[in-house]
Each structure stands twice: as structure tokens, then as C-alpha cells.
Write an enzyme that holds these catalytic residues in place. Sequence first.
Site, mmCIF file in Angstrom:
data_model
loop_
_atom_site.group_PDB
_atom_site.id
_atom_site.type_symbol
_atom_site.label_atom_id
_atom_site.label_comp_id
_atom_site.label_asym_id
_atom_site.label_seq_id
_atom_site.Cartn_x
_atom_site.Cartn_y
_atom_site.Cartn_z
ATOM 1 N N ASP B 24 -10.594 12.047 -6.513
ATOM 2 C CA ASP B 24 -10.513 11.481 -7.866
ATOM 3 C C ASP B 24 -11.898 11.408 -8.481
ATOM 4 O OD1 ASP B 24 -7.832 11.081 -7.609
ATOM 5 O OD2 ASP B 24 -7.899 8.893 -7.663
ATOM 6 N N LYS B 81 -3.213 13.615 -13.976
ATOM 7 C CA LYS B 81 -1.970 12.848 -13.819
ATOM 8 C C LYS B 81 -1.252 12.632 -15.145
ATOM 9 C CE LYS B 81 -3.752 9.872 -10.068
ATOM 10 N NZ LYS B 81 -3.062 10.380 -8.871
ATOM 11 N N GLY B 153 -5.425 2.589 -4.672
ATOM 12 C CA GLY B 153 -6.425 1.664 -5.179
ATOM 13 C C GLY B 153 -6.616 0.424 -4.333
ATOM 14 N N ARG B 165 4.734 8.477 8.530
ATOM 15 C CA ARG B 165 5.520 8.247 9.749
ATOM 16 C C ARG B 165 7.017 8.425 9.463
ATOM 17 N NH1 ARG B 165 3.725 7.826 15.022
ATOM 18 N NH2 ARG B 165 1.731 6.759 15.104
ATOM 19 N N GLY B 214 -4.810 4.886 -0.396
ATOM 20 C CA GLY B 214 -5.420 3.906 0.502
ATOM 21 C C GLY B 214 -6.420 4.475 1.489
ATOM 22 N N GLY B 235 -8.759 8.700 -3.531
ATOM 23 C CA GLY B 235 -8.882 8.172 -4.881
ATOM 24 C C GLY B 235 -10.133 7.344 -5.016
ATOM 25 N N SER B 236 -9.952 6.041 -4.970
ATOM 26 C CA SER B 236 -11.075 5.131 -5.166
ATOM 27 C C SER B 236 -12.041 5.174 -3.985
ATOM 28 C CB SER B 236 -10.533 3.715 -5.341
ATOM 29 O OG SER B 236 -9.319 3.741 -6.072
#
Lengths: 193, 294
Positions: B24, B81, B153, B165, B214, B235-236
Site C-alpha cells: 500500500d 481499490k 489496519g 486456515r 494485519g 497495507g499499513s
Amino acid sequence: MKIAVIAVQGAFREHIAALRQLGADAREAKWARDLEGVDGVVIPGGESTAIGKLMREYDMLEPVRELARAGKPIYGTCAGMIVLAKRIEGEDTVHLGLMDVTVRRNSFGRQRESFEADIDIPAIGAPPFPAVFIRAPHIVSVGEGVEVLATYEDRIVAVRQGNLLATSFHPELTDDYRLHQYFLNMAQAPVAH
Amino acid sequence: MANVGTDRVKRGMAEMQKGGVIMDVVNAEQAKIAEAAGAVAVMALERVPSDIRKAGGVARMADPAIIEEVMNAVSIPVMAKCRIGHIVEARILEAMGVDYIDESEVLTPADEKHHIDKTKFTVPFVCGARDLGEALRRIAEGASMIRTKGEPGTGNIVEAVRHQRMMQSAIRRVQAMSEDELYAEAKNLGAPYHLLKQVHDLGRLPVVNFAAGGIATPADAALMMELGSDGVFVGSGIFKSENPEKYARAIVQAVTHYQDYELLAHLSKNLGQAMQGIDLATLREEERMAVRGW
């Protein structure tokens, strides 16, 4: 026949599957040591900036150059073709710098312009080959001793220079294995340098 | 005759991203850092998910000026997005020449019933999924790539692990089923039979399957690869860390060499502070993004 498929990033599994179907002992190469004693090398499609960078960081460039000098066949598809080239338009960094060609990256446009087309490749005979072009490069110019194997709309998309082979498109995404067979034949009858 | 926008071309594009990291970014400078670190693509955003959480309100498609800035800055593919069900945001992104659209739960959904009919587009789509049924529904609508939803995030890997999983365990179960059991399972999962049959025959999804939501450290990225992901979205995790350049490089290498634990130890040294994480137990139900989409 042992073929190392560079496996730092990209569609390496598909190449391994195609080569195994043809009876070759194909394996992943993530480190320089994985290139010892192999009869040929395939550099897959993926992102050339990522593949080139990771090959450089893991000292895989020189071992591949040595294999090329020893006459072992090296085949690059799409990103692999860019990694093989001596010149990349608009960029100072080249990766393997083996093949005497100038490539232009993303030369057919962005992803929405990516396409499939049947192209004639006389070296592998009829019928036409189902070529899949994904944000593909093409070859702008070739040096002496580089044989043009195929063009699409006047752009060079497949070449051979002695023991080096490169295509703009992705035979590993189709079930037509004639180009993989062509490559294995090169490994069986090495070209003297 | 050249055919554009075929399944092979759209899914093939994702195949080329395998074993790679998609990062990102919110401007040209970050995009260049990502490209130099070896990212296989960048996701152009106005805000990274952790800032979307902080800002609150309705999260929409990014300002096209930001997406254009990123497209002009790098030569690797650029993704962007759109909101779930927002056909027009998707058409705008396609018209701009974005290479891949993420119909994403990170943004506020525009339609509470329908996802976009992605078969109508030339540009390929990636969609989030929590389990096999959701993944196959998205593929039926034309998604050419799947990613776990995770909980974006948060810097907390637990949801992405749960989703991958569940996906992998369902794939193994389907693989072992007899032909007649597949019909009942298709109904169970709410997924088209012909796609379930492909999963049964292939032992995997018929499209590339990435992890997202995450991932904050090289070890997180390697864990997702270990669990069967084809690559990762971060992402973050990169640009909210103390040293984005180092994090970006380390995560790229961790994905390639995810089973080389000595290297992972080396890569994890002296990286500085990772992004600040969030314990999911502290999130209110309406703050959870993973539950968006149907």
C-alpha cells in the site's frame, strides 16, 4: 536432464510443471548453490525489477552467466527476457546482460491491453502458438548473431542467440509445450562457443 | 486476432505476482521506495487502512490524482481499490488504466447485496474472502485473484491466519470428497458446483490466493506463506513502521525465503518499531472490516 528454474518470484511452478511433463528433472533455484551442476536455466515471468533485484542480492547473476558461457541453454519468458537483455530502454541497470538485444518494458501498454494471440513460430513448426502477453516487453533491436524466431504486428517477440532463448509471452500459462521442448533440445545439443 | 481481457490474461497477471509482495502506498515517494525494495505491485490509496480506521466516516475510492501520481512514478503494476458493489468507481479506475482493481471491504460498501459483475470488465479484479465459499462466489462473479480479508489496519495477523486456515482446510476436505458429495457441499458453501469441482480436481483455488490484512513483520509474511498463501499484501505494515525502507526489503526477502529460518532471524534484526497494533477484542463490531461483503 537437470533444469533450474529461478524461483525467487513469479510463475516458476508452471515452468517446473511443463518441464517435468516433458521428462526433465526441473527444480526450484532460490540460491546460487541450486545452480550447481545443472544443464540449463529458465527465468520465469514475474516482475523483472523484483526478480533482478533478488537474483543480485543472492549472488545468482554470476553463476547464471558462467552457465551461459559454458554453453548451457538459458530461457527467459517475459520478465525473464528483460533479465537476460544487454540493454533495457530508459534504464541504466541491466541484470544478466547476456543477450545482445534492446528490450522495451510494458511495450504493449498496461494490463487492460494485455492479450492472447496465435502467432507463427517457424522454428517449432505449425500450428500457430497460443501466445499470452501480459504487460509484455518486446525487443526493439537485435545485435549480430541474434535470430528472430517470431514477430507480432512487426514487433520482435521471440529470439534465439546461440544457447540463449527469450520470448515476450508466457508458454508456461498454456498447455502447448513446444517451446519448452525446443529449449530442452537446445540443452541436449549444446552450442559451442 | 488479439483477445484482451480473457480469463487467461486476467488470471495470468496474478500468476506473475506470485511469491511477491504488494504494498500500500499513498504517494509517488512511497511508491518508489516500494519498487526499489522489490515490491511486485503497489496499491495506490488516499489513506492506508489504519488511517482509514482513525478517520472514520465513509471511505471511498482514492482521489484519481493520487492514483495517477503513483502510476507515473513506477513501472511495476498499480492496483487501486473501489467500494464493494460500486460499478462506477471500478469503471473510473479501469478507464484510468489501473492494472488491477481491489473490490475492497477496507472501503465502506456501496451495495449491501451485490458485488460487481467483474466478468464485464477488461481489467482484472482481486477480492477478499474469509473462507472457500466466499472465495468461490467472488470467482463466479469474475474475480481473477483472491486474498484473505484479515482485519486490515490492525497490524494483527490473527484474522488473516484464521481465513487462510479455513480456506486451506476446506480445500483439503473438498479434495477428498466423492463426486456426489460435491453437489451437497456446493449447496452448503453457497458456491457454484463447477468451481467447487475445479477445487476438487486441482487441490487449490482456480486463481491465485494471496494473504492480506494485519501483516506487520517479516515473520508474519513468512507465516502466511507457510500456511499456503501465494504471496502477500502489506497495507499499513510498511509505511506505518519506524523504518519503511528496511521493513519493505525485509518482507520481500521473507516471502521468497519463507522457510529459511536463519535468514528470517537475520532479516528481523534491528528493524525498529513495527506499526502499532490493535487487539481485535477492543474493536466494536461496526469497526470490523472483515465482516463486510457477502
